[in-house]
Write a protein that holds these residues in place. Structure first.
Motif, PDB file in Angstrom:
ATOM      1  N   ALA A 186      11.474   0.551  -2.213  1.00 13.28           N
ATOM      2  CA  ALA A 186      11.026   0.944  -3.559  1.00 13.28           C
ATOM      3  C   ALA A 186      12.073   1.826  -4.234  1.00 13.28           C
ATOM      4  N   VAL A 187      12.793   2.601  -3.447  1.00 17.33           N
ATOM      5  CA  VAL A 187      13.843   3.466  -3.989  1.00 17.33           C
ATOM      6  C   VAL A 187      15.017   2.598  -4.455  1.00 17.33           C
ATOM      7  N   ARG A 188      15.396   1.639  -3.624  1.00 10.75           N
ATOM      8  CA  ARG A 188      16.513   0.747  -4.002  1.00 10.75           C
ATOM      9  C   ARG A 188      16.184  -0.050  -5.257  1.00 10.75           C
ATOM     10  N   ARG A 189      14.935  -0.500  -5.325  1.00 12.12           N
ATOM     11  CA  ARG A 189      14.521  -1.360  -6.435  1.00 12.12           C
ATOM     12  C   ARG A 189      14.695  -0.667  -7.778  1.00 12.12           C
TER      13      ARG A 189
ATOM     14  N   ALA B 220       0.848  -1.195   0.000  1.00 13.07           N
ATOM     15  CA  ALA B 220       0.000   0.000   0.000  1.00 13.07           C
ATOM     16  C   ALA B 220       0.885   1.247   0.000  1.00 13.07           C
ATOM     17  N   PHE B 221       1.885   1.262   0.872  1.00  8.93           N
ATOM     18  CA  PHE B 221       2.816   2.401   0.946  1.00  8.93           C
ATOM     19  C   PHE B 221       3.439   2.662  -0.421  1.00  8.93           C
ATOM     20  N   GLU B 222       3.834   1.584  -1.103  1.00  9.60           N
ATOM     21  CA  GLU B 222       4.480   1.758  -2.405  1.00  9.60           C
ATOM     22  C   GLU B 222       3.512   2.320  -3.447  1.00  9.60           C
ATOM     23  N   SER B 223       2.230   1.979  -3.310  1.00  7.20           N
ATOM     24  CA  SER B 223       1.275   2.549  -4.266  1.00  7.20           C
ATOM     25  C   SER B 223       1.080   4.043  -3.966  1.00  7.20           C
ATOM     26  N   TRP B 224       1.150   4.436  -2.691  1.00 12.28           N
ATOM     27  CA  TRP B 224       0.988   5.861  -2.342  1.00 12.28           C
ATOM     28  C   TRP B 224       2.163   6.701  -2.832  1.00 12.28           C
ATOM     29  N   ILE B 225       3.353   6.119  -2.847  1.00  8.43           N
ATOM     30  CA  ILE B 225       4.543   6.924  -3.182  1.00  8.43           C
ATOM     31  C   ILE B 225       4.992   6.711  -4.629  1.00  8.43           C
ATOM     32  N   ALA B 226       4.126   6.085  -5.428  1.00 11.11           N
ATOM     33  CA  ALA B 226       4.519   5.753  -6.811  1.00 11.11           C
ATOM     34  C   ALA B 226       4.910   7.004  -7.604  1.00 11.11           C
ATOM     35  N   ASP B 227       4.175   8.117  -7.411  1.00  4.52           N
ATOM     36  CA  ASP B 227       4.494   9.336  -8.170  1.00  4.52           C
ATOM     37  C   ASP B 227       5.871   9.873  -7.792  1.00  4.52           C
ATOM     38  N   GLU B 228       6.170   9.853  -6.492  1.00  3.97           N
ATOM     39  CA  GLU B 228       7.464  10.360  -6.020  1.00  3.97           C
ATOM     40  C   GLU B 228       8.598   9.496  -6.572  1.00  3.97           C
ATOM     41  N   VAL B 229       8.432   8.180  -6.469  1.00  4.48           N
ATOM     42  CA  VAL B 229       9.476   7.275  -6.965  1.00  4.48           C
ATOM     43  C   VAL B 229       9.607   7.431  -8.491  1.00  4.48           C
TER      44      VAL B 229
END
Ligand SMILES: Nc1ncnc2c1ncn2[C@@H]1O[C@H](COP(=O)(O)OP(=O)(O)OP(=O)(O)O)[C@@H](O)[C@H]1O
Ligand SMILES: [Mg+2]
Length: 425
Positions: free
Chosen positions: A391-394, A347-356
């Motif tokens: 998500a940043v590392r990936r 869920a967190f990764e879906s929220w920050i998708a735009d930033e990443v």
């Protein structure tokens, strides 16, 4: 000659001194019963803490948080000052009925940082290399960047650093990384902090030290840890405090609860700006016209009791937990308000998708500027607190291959590299 490097970070600062043999000693600051090399870039004012002339006295760093918590939230905390350096709209703020300019606040912070660093490092002199992001937050033009540097320079001079050299933060991190190398490499350095994410492509290595080191490209984006926190706040906390609900006005009209309230909430240090008498009246009107008044009463509870910092801590705690585990329990409790929710990393990764996504585009840009293909990068060096986010590392694993990725010095690489840079000049 002293070789001093200062990393003035949005969230954490650090100071290092390089010796002739290239080792760097970092200042260490007392924190509780232990010591830390990171100095929170935070200022605290207590209403009753004044000098002999009646002027407010500020505390910075780890001591600021301790003082704030001891005072039970009655003082004022100023955080993420660096994010406002380039913002011409932020000239001054009112603290306990006295106006403090941005430069005054910054000077107080840097003076205290200097004094506390000197307790472990000795006198620091006037010459210093200071980090700067490639792009400051709120900087739209080159003029805005210059404005930020000018304010930072004035505050540094007020703190006794009159001979200042600025260096890009990711370039400094490259110096740190280079000190570990026994062969030459073309490295992409990515520094993910609290306010900005910064990228440099640099040729480094033993044969390039000093003169032959080449910087091929720099770029940056004002999205980092603070923006990720804002997303957790928006998705987990704001709905519990009434975001997305509606109320009936005194005149019988059905209106949505204004979204600007929650935009302010996303930056916890803006909370004090929400606490105006006019807003408090509005919240009362919402509470009496809502089918369930509890959410907006919850918001009022946060404002009345100055819980911004505590709320932010809970948010950061959940974010940090999700760097390690795939799920965590978000918990914030201050009776009668309780926010409890299971949050998954997915869920967190879906929220920050735009930033990443924006970080990823910035990586594209820096490669394009250097006219290099991902395959021409020998190594990727990831550093800064937000580089712990999976998500940043990936992003880099996928693009460059896991074997090219190096990590380390998350909280100290920039300060260490700046001290090494001071030794080179
Ligand atoms: N384990 C972790 N997982 C996720 N985020 C983390 C972790 N540890 C620290 N952070 C985040 O890293 C950020 C601070 O990193 P850092 O100290 O590198 O930033 P900074 O240098 O102060 O900021 P900037 O370089 O943008 O000016 C904060 O947003 C913090 O919440
Ligand atoms: Mg940083």
């Amino acid at each position: 000659m002293m070789c001093v490097g200062l990393d003035f970070g949005t969230t954490n600062s650090a100071i290092g001194v390089a010796s002739d043999d290239g080792t760097v000693r970092l200042a260490s600051f007392p924190y509780g019963a232990a010591f830390t090399e990171t100095f929170r870039s935070i200022l605290y004012f207590a209403a009753d803490r004044r000098d002999a002339r009646g002027k407010l006295v500020a505390v910075a760093g780890p001591g600021a948080i301790e003082a704030y918590l001891e005072a039970d939230g009655s003082g004022r905390l100023v955080q993420s000052l660096k994010s406002y350096l380039a913002d011409r709209g932020f000239l001054a703020t009112n603290i306990f009925h006295k106006t403090h300019t941005a430069v005054e606040l910054l000077s107080l912070l840097l003076k205290d940082l200097r004094a506390k660093a000197e307790e472990s490092l000795g006198p620091l002199g006037s010459r210093i290399v200071v980090g700067r992001p490639v792009r400051f937050a709120h900087a739209d033009t080159a003029d805005d960047e210059a404005f930020a540097i000018e304010r930072l320079g004035t505050a540094l001079a007020n703190a006794g650093f009159t001979e200042v050299t600025f260096e890009y933060e990711p370039v400094a991190a490259a110096y740190y990384y280079e000190s570990t190398l026994d062969r030459d490499e073309t490295v992409l350095v990515a520094d993910f902090g609290g306010g900005t994410s910064d990228f440099s492509i640099v040729e480094v290595g033993p044969s390039r030290r000093k003169s032959a080191r080449r910087i091929l490209a720099n770029d940056g984006v004002a999205l980092a840890g603070d923006s990720l926190d804002a997303k957790v706040l928006h998705h987990v906390v704001a709905p519990v405090l009434g975001m997305g609900t509606s109320y009936r006005t005194m005149f019988g009209k059905e209106l949505p609860v204004p979204v600007w309230i929650y935009a302010k909430l996303r930056r916890w240090h803006h909370l004090s700006f929400l606490k105006t008498p006019k807003n408090m009246e509005l919240f009362d009107e919402i509470a009496s016209g809502a089918s369930d008044p509890r959410p907006i009463r919850g918001l009022q509870h946060v404002l009345d009791n100055d819980l911004g910092y505590h709320l932010y801590r809970a948010v950061e705690h959940a974010k940090v937990a999700l760097s390690k585990s795939t799920t965590t329990t978000f918990l914030f409790e201050d009776s009668p308000l309780k926010v409890e929710a299971e949050v998954s990393r997915a869920a967190f990764e879906s929220w920050i998708a735009d930033e990443v996504g924006a970080m990823s585009e910035c990586v594209d840009r820096v490669l394009a500027t250097a006219k290099l293909d991902a395959s021409a990068i020998d190594r990727v060096f990831l550093t800064g607190g937000s580089s712990f986010v999976p998500a940043v590392r990936r992003l880099f694993d996928e693009r460059f291959g896991v074997e090219k990725i190096r990590t380390g010095g998350e909280m100290v690489s920039v300060a260490t590299g700046l001290a090494l840079r001071a030794r080179d000049t």
